[in-house]
Scaffold this active site. Structure first.
Site, short mmCIF file in Angstrom:
data_model
loop_
_atom_site.label_atom_id
_atom_site.label_comp_id
_atom_site.label_asym_id
_atom_site.label_seq_id
_atom_site.Cartn_x
_atom_site.Cartn_y
_atom_site.Cartn_z
N SER A 64 -9.82 -0.52 6.87
CA SER A 64 -9.33 -0.38 5.64
C SER A 64 -8.70 -1.62 4.86
O SER A 64 -8.53 -1.80 3.92
CB SER A 64 -8.26 0.50 5.56
OG SER A 64 -9.07 2.04 5.58
N LYS A 110 0.84 -1.00 -0.12
CA LYS A 110 -0.03 -0.09 0.19
C LYS A 110 0.87 1.23 -0.15
O LYS A 110 1.82 1.43 0.68
CB LYS A 110 -0.81 -0.25 1.44
CG LYS A 110 -2.07 0.91 1.18
CD LYS A 110 -3.08 0.95 2.76
CE LYS A 110 -4.03 1.92 2.58
NZ LYS A 110 -4.60 1.85 3.67
N SER A 159 -9.74 1.78 2.86
CA SER A 159 -8.89 2.43 1.92
C SER A 159 -7.95 1.75 1.06
O SER A 159 -7.20 2.40 0.15
CB SER A 159 -8.24 3.76 2.75
OG SER A 159 -7.43 2.87 3.53
N1 GLN Z 1 -13.18 4.32 6.51
C1 GLN Z 1 -12.33 4.54 7.53
C2 GLN Z 1 -11.94 6.09 7.48
O1 GLN Z 1 -12.16 6.61 6.48
C3 GLN Z 1 -11.12 3.68 7.86
C4 GLN Z 1 -10.11 4.09 6.79
C5 GLN Z 1 -8.86 3.08 7.40
O2 GLN Z 1 -9.10 2.38 7.97
N2 GLN Z 1 -7.59 3.57 7.07
O3 GLN Z 1 -11.48 6.66 8.26
#
Ligand code: GLN
Length: 481
Positions: free
Chosen positions: A180, A81, A156
């Site tokens: 994410s 990532k 994400s």
């Molecule tokens: N969707 C969540 C956020 O926007 C989690 C994102 C993540 O785990 N990086 O914060």
């Protein structure tokens, strides 16, 4: 479509490599062929490192020829990532503000992959700084679901999930702050492991919300995630929140049967709003596990109703502080404007460099931390976080692990929720509590609904990832019978 090397699991490829039947070079070529064929449509990668990958594969082959592979995943292509630092390979966080940022060091997780002989394929797409649930909020365009390009890959870590789902990588690293890893794993039909907070070093992970962030990853099976966690888990003196807790060989847990294992089903999770077909898939999975000897108990996590609001207060507060470092001085982009003085440089760099969602979060976070609001929002959120953690502690006195949904439904369409931040935040309802409590969680595919992948989540006690592997693998075996 015929099955290529890149469509196999890491475990299968590892066995073939160790038996001398295939080479790392062939696997890596197969992965890059798939990238050439499909990534134009999927957009899993922000950048790839073909030349370096071919060289690393060559070196792995030399080790196999010498009967001295470095590990079970020596020569296996892995994607990372793009919020995890890779020495000499641009690390953008999906943001304009870090275009061209070249880290001078590797994250510990990446160092461990390299020391195991894994081949770095490239850097995968993400919602900018990890802020999002669909990988639509990247400065480098959205990632599309490999099963149907009209749908989101989840986020994400959508790029990492889509890469593994499409054969554009065999394994991949992601990060999970509020879901994410687990959510894109569910949407892309692969396995995703979010380890206990502190299990994997965060050194070199560009921080979003430091008390919630955790590196983990994706594989095409539960066993593949065990191979991946074996490589990256363990104490690291470079990260003060890294836990000095013994790791075990997670592939060993795959062999254990599940007789007598006590599984809790939190009643607050299976309520209105959860897709009926998805509920049925999870119930079928639970029935299979129960027939195999697991004991199913209903449990309660009463404070779960506060999880999303608690999460978005704490995550934005920490983000506003972490992202203060991107000011045009230390890293990446610098925009000076015509005035060419310091204050304008800060202003232009941040206005131009950050996307809308990141700005929204910085503003929210600054607000909840400001004098006069701190007690009302931030402090209250911290108290709720403790209550949520206690709820989990209580149920874990009764059961060994929990089974829950990962998402409320199947993947949504590209663009369907991107203009409605609240809708997007609610997507995280089943995942954020695990981060608030610092627990391990795994997303396990359980078939399809309306032709799109769906999953259930296994939540474990702190540092008991082995239970997730044991149960997840048992389910995979039962489901494939
Ligand atoms: N969707 C969540 C956020 O926007 C989690 C994102 C993540 O785990 N990086 O914060």
């Amino acid at each position: 479509m015929t099955m290529e090397l890149c469509d196999h699991t890491a475990a299968e490829l590892s066995a073939l490599l160790h038996a001398g039947k295939i080479s790392a070079t062939e696997i890596t070529r197969s992965v890059f062929r798939r990238i050439d064929e499909r990534d134009g449509g999927i957009n899993a990668y922000i950048s790839t490192c073909r030349e370096a990958a071919m060289k690393a594969a060559d070196e792995a082959d030399a080790r196999y020829a010498n009967q001295s592979p470095l590990s079970a995943i020596d020569g296996i292509p892995v994607a990372v990532k793009d919020n995890i630092c890779t020495r000499g390979v641009a690390t953008t966080c999906g943001s304009k503000i870090l275009t061209d940022y070249m880290p001078p060091y590797d994250a510990t997780a990446v160092t461990r992959l390299k020391q195991s002989g894994a081949v770095l394929v490239g850097k995968t797409n993400l919602d900018e700084f990890g802020m999002g649930s669909s990988t639509e909020k990247s400065a480098y365009g959205p990632t599309r679901n490999p099963h149907d390009d009209q749908y989101v890959a989840g986020g994400s870590s959508g790029g990492s999930a889509a890469a593994v789902a499409s054969g554009e990588a065999i394994l991949s690293l992601g990060s999970d702050t509020g879901g994410s890893i687990r959510m894109p794993a569910a949407y892309c039909g692969v396995t995703g492991i979010k380890p206990t907070y502190g299990r994997v070093s965060r050194y070199g992970l560009i921080a979003y919300a430091s008390s919630l962030d955790q590196i983990g990853g994706f594989g095409r099976s539960v066993a593949d995630c065990a191979l991946l966690l074996n490589t990256i888990a363990g104490h690291d003196p470079r990260d003060t929140t890294s836990a000095d807790v013994k790791t075990v060989d997670y592939t060993q847990s795959l062999q254990q049967d599940i007789r007598g294992l006590k599984i809790g089903m939190p009643k607050e999770y299976f309520v209105e709003g959860l897709d009926a077909e998805l509920t049925r898939r999870i119930q079928t999975a639970v029935e299979l596990l129960s027939k195999e000897g697991a004991e199913i108990v209903e449990v309660s996590i009463p404070n779960i109703k506060y999880a999303v609001s608690t999460y978005y207060l704490i995550a934005t507060a920490e983000a506003s502080s972490n992202l203060a470092r991107f000011d045009g001085v230390k890293y990446g982009l610098r925009e000076t404007g015509e005035q060419n003085d310091l204050m304008h440089m800060y202003e232009y760099t941040r206005s131009y460099g950050f996307g809308m969602e990141v700005k929204r979060r910085i503003m929210l976070g600054t607000y909840v931390l400001s004098a006069g609001y701190y007690d009302a929002y931030y402090l209250k959120a911290q108290k709720l976080r403790t209550l949520i953690r206690r709820d989990f502690d209580d149920v874990f006195n009764e059961v060994d692990c929990l089974i829950a949904p990962v998402t409320t439904s199947t993947p949504f369409r590209i663009g369907e929720k991107s203009d409605d931040p609240l809708q997007m935040y609610l997507e995280d309802i089943y995942t954020v509590s695990v981060n608030l409590a610092g627990l391990p969680g795994m997303s396990v595919n359980c078939g399809t609904v309306r032709d799109l992948p769906v999953a259930f989540q296994i939540i474990g006690k702190p540092f008991e990832e082995s239970t997730l592997f044991r149960l997840g693998n048992a389910y995979e075996k039962l489901a494939s019978r």
